[in-house]
Scaffold this motif. Structure first.
Motif, mmCIF file in Angstrom:
data_model
loop_
_atom_site.group_PDB
_atom_site.id
_atom_site.type_symbol
_atom_site.label_atom_id
_atom_site.label_comp_id
_atom_site.label_asym_id
_atom_site.label_seq_id
_atom_site.Cartn_x
_atom_site.Cartn_y
_atom_site.Cartn_z
ATOM 1 N N GLN A 38 0.828 -1.204 0.000
ATOM 2 C CA GLN A 38 0.000 0.000 0.000
ATOM 3 C C GLN A 38 0.864 1.257 0.000
ATOM 4 O OE1 GLN A 38 -3.532 0.057 2.653
ATOM 5 N NE2 GLN A 38 -2.899 -2.044 3.120
ATOM 6 N N LEU A 39 1.897 1.252 0.805
ATOM 7 C CA LEU A 39 2.790 2.411 0.870
ATOM 8 C C LEU A 39 3.497 2.625 -0.467
ATOM 9 C CD1 LEU A 39 4.064 4.694 2.462
ATOM 10 C CD2 LEU A 39 5.771 3.077 3.293
ATOM 11 N N ALA A 40 3.974 1.539 -1.056
ATOM 12 C CA ALA A 40 4.633 1.648 -2.361
ATOM 13 C C ALA A 40 3.657 2.170 -3.408
ATOM 14 C CB ALA A 40 5.193 0.292 -2.780
ATOM 15 N N GLY A 41 2.429 1.681 -3.356
ATOM 16 C CA GLY A 41 1.423 2.134 -4.305
ATOM 17 C C GLY A 41 1.083 3.594 -4.131
ATOM 18 N N LYS A 42 0.959 4.036 -2.887
ATOM 19 C CA LYS A 42 0.661 5.444 -2.628
ATOM 20 C C LYS A 42 1.793 6.331 -3.130
ATOM 21 C CE LYS A 42 -2.402 4.853 1.292
ATOM 22 N NZ LYS A 42 -2.643 5.059 2.707
ATOM 23 N N THR A 43 3.015 5.873 -2.932
ATOM 24 C CA THR A 43 4.175 6.635 -3.388
ATOM 25 C C THR A 43 4.178 6.753 -4.901
ATOM 26 O OG1 THR A 43 5.441 5.901 -1.476
ATOM 27 C CG2 THR A 43 6.692 6.743 -3.347
ATOM 28 N N GLN A 44 3.943 5.638 -5.591
ATOM 29 C CA GLN A 44 3.947 5.651 -7.050
ATOM 30 C C GLN A 44 2.779 6.484 -7.585
ATOM 31 O OE1 GLN A 44 3.995 1.822 -8.957
ATOM 32 N NE2 GLN A 44 4.601 2.696 -10.905
ATOM 33 N N ALA A 45 1.625 6.348 -6.979
ATOM 34 C CA ALA A 45 0.465 7.138 -7.413
ATOM 35 C C ALA A 45 0.716 8.625 -7.180
ATOM 36 C CB ALA A 45 -0.793 6.685 -6.682
ATOM 37 N N GLY A 46 1.336 8.963 -6.067
ATOM 38 C CA GLY A 46 1.674 10.358 -5.783
ATOM 39 C C GLY A 46 2.636 10.924 -6.803
ATOM 40 N N TYR A 47 3.614 10.108 -7.197
ATOM 41 C CA TYR A 47 4.556 10.513 -8.238
ATOM 42 C C TYR A 47 3.805 10.751 -9.551
ATOM 43 C CZ TYR A 47 8.243 10.075 -11.754
ATOM 44 O OH TYR A 47 9.071 10.286 -12.822
ATOM 45 N N GLY A 48 2.892 9.845 -9.868
ATOM 46 C CA GLY A 48 2.089 9.995 -11.082
ATOM 47 C C GLY A 48 1.218 11.232 -11.025
ATOM 48 N N ASP A 49 0.639 11.505 -9.854
ATOM 49 C CA ASP A 49 -0.177 12.709 -9.690
ATOM 50 C C ASP A 49 0.658 13.964 -9.919
ATOM 51 O OD1 ASP A 49 -2.327 11.062 -9.033
ATOM 52 O OD2 ASP A 49 -2.153 11.429 -6.870
ATOM 53 N N ALA A 50 1.862 13.969 -9.381
ATOM 54 C CA ALA A 50 2.755 15.126 -9.546
ATOM 55 C C ALA A 50 3.123 15.306 -11.019
ATOM 56 C CB ALA A 50 4.011 14.958 -8.697
ATOM 57 N N LYS A 51 3.424 14.204 -11.704
ATOM 58 C CA LYS A 51 3.739 14.284 -13.131
ATOM 59 C C LYS A 51 2.566 14.867 -13.913
ATOM 60 C CE LYS A 51 5.097 10.545 -15.185
ATOM 61 N NZ LYS A 51 5.580 9.233 -15.645
ATOM 62 N N GLU A 52 1.371 14.431 -13.557
ATOM 63 C CA GLU A 52 0.167 14.900 -14.242
ATOM 64 C C GLU A 52 -0.042 16.396 -14.007
ATOM 65 O OE1 GLU A 52 -2.774 13.773 -16.904
ATOM 66 O OE2 GLU A 52 -1.204 12.513 -16.060
ATOM 67 N N LYS A 53 0.203 16.862 -12.788
ATOM 68 C CA LYS A 53 0.057 18.285 -12.488
ATOM 69 C C LYS A 53 1.046 19.123 -13.282
ATOM 70 C CE LYS A 53 -1.920 17.882 -7.888
ATOM 71 N NZ LYS A 53 -1.729 18.092 -6.457
ATOM 72 N N VAL A 54 2.274 18.646 -13.383
ATOM 73 C CA VAL A 54 3.295 19.373 -14.152
ATOM 74 C C VAL A 54 2.894 19.409 -15.618
ATOM 75 C CG1 VAL A 54 5.678 19.289 -14.957
ATOM 76 C CG2 VAL A 54 5.181 18.920 -12.539
ATOM 77 N N LYS A 55 2.451 18.271 -16.133
ATOM 78 C CA LYS A 55 2.025 18.195 -17.533
ATOM 79 C C LYS A 55 0.862 19.149 -17.791
ATOM 80 C CE LYS A 55 0.081 14.895 -20.815
ATOM 81 N NZ LYS A 55 -1.307 15.327 -20.843
ATOM 82 N N ASP A 56 -0.115 19.177 -16.896
ATOM 83 C CA ASP A 56 -1.263 20.066 -17.051
ATOM 84 C C ASP A 56 -0.828 21.536 -17.006
ATOM 85 O OD1 ASP A 56 -2.952 17.897 -17.247
ATOM 86 O OD2 ASP A 56 -3.671 18.036 -15.164
ATOM 87 N N ALA A 57 0.092 21.856 -16.113
ATOM 88 C CA ALA A 57 0.583 23.245 -16.014
ATOM 89 C C ALA A 57 1.299 23.661 -17.287
ATOM 90 C CB ALA A 57 1.501 23.374 -14.801
ATOM 91 N N ILE A 58 2.069 22.756 -17.849
ATOM 92 C CA ILE A 58 2.790 23.056 -19.088
ATOM 93 C C ILE A 58 1.804 23.217 -20.241
ATOM 94 C CG2 ILE A 58 4.355 22.087 -20.829
ATOM 95 C CD1 ILE A 58 5.935 20.861 -18.448
ATOM 96 N N ASP A 59 0.796 22.352 -20.286
ATOM 97 C CA ASP A 59 -0.199 22.429 -21.362
ATOM 98 C C ASP A 59 -0.999 23.718 -21.308
ATOM 99 O OD1 ASP A 59 0.634 19.974 -22.283
ATOM 100 O OD2 ASP A 59 -1.056 18.842 -21.420
ATOM 101 N N ARG A 60 -1.229 24.249 -20.117
ATOM 102 C CA ARG A 60 -2.017 25.484 -19.966
ATOM 103 C C ARG A 60 -1.241 26.717 -20.419
ATOM 104 N NH1 ARG A 60 -3.267 25.330 -14.225
ATOM 105 N NH2 ARG A 60 -3.069 23.102 -14.117
ATOM 106 N N HIS A 61 0.076 26.629 -20.430
ATOM 107 C CA HIS A 61 0.873 27.828 -20.775
ATOM 108 C C HIS A 61 1.378 27.753 -22.157
ATOM 109 C CE1 HIS A 61 0.340 28.567 -16.661
ATOM 110 N NE2 HIS A 61 1.342 29.406 -16.499
#
Length: 61
Positions: A38-61
């Motif tokens: 569960q901890l490993a999954g939360k860590t990986q999902a959090g990393y994926g969430d962060a990647k998605e936020k960066v991608k969305d921020a780049i796409d908006r600009h």
């Protein structure tokens, strides 16, 4: 949703199942493995969430 988010959430779900089976069977090792998964999954999902936020921020600009 990117692959890290999906894999992380799948790992979290597997961990919850393992932990539950460990509790039902009174298997401390399986319960601990489930918590670790569960901890490993939360860590990986959090990393994926962060990647998605960066991608969305780049796409908006």
């Amino acid at each position: 949703m990117n692959s890290d988010q999906v894999k992380g959430r799948v790992e979290e779900a597997k961990g919850k199942v393992k932990e539950g089976v460990g509790k039902l069977t009174d298997n401390d090792r399986l319960r601990a493995e489930g918590k670790a998964d569960q901890l490993a999954g939360k860590t990986q999902a959090g990393y994926g969430d962060a990647k998605e936020k960066v991608k969305d921020a780049i796409d908006r600009h």
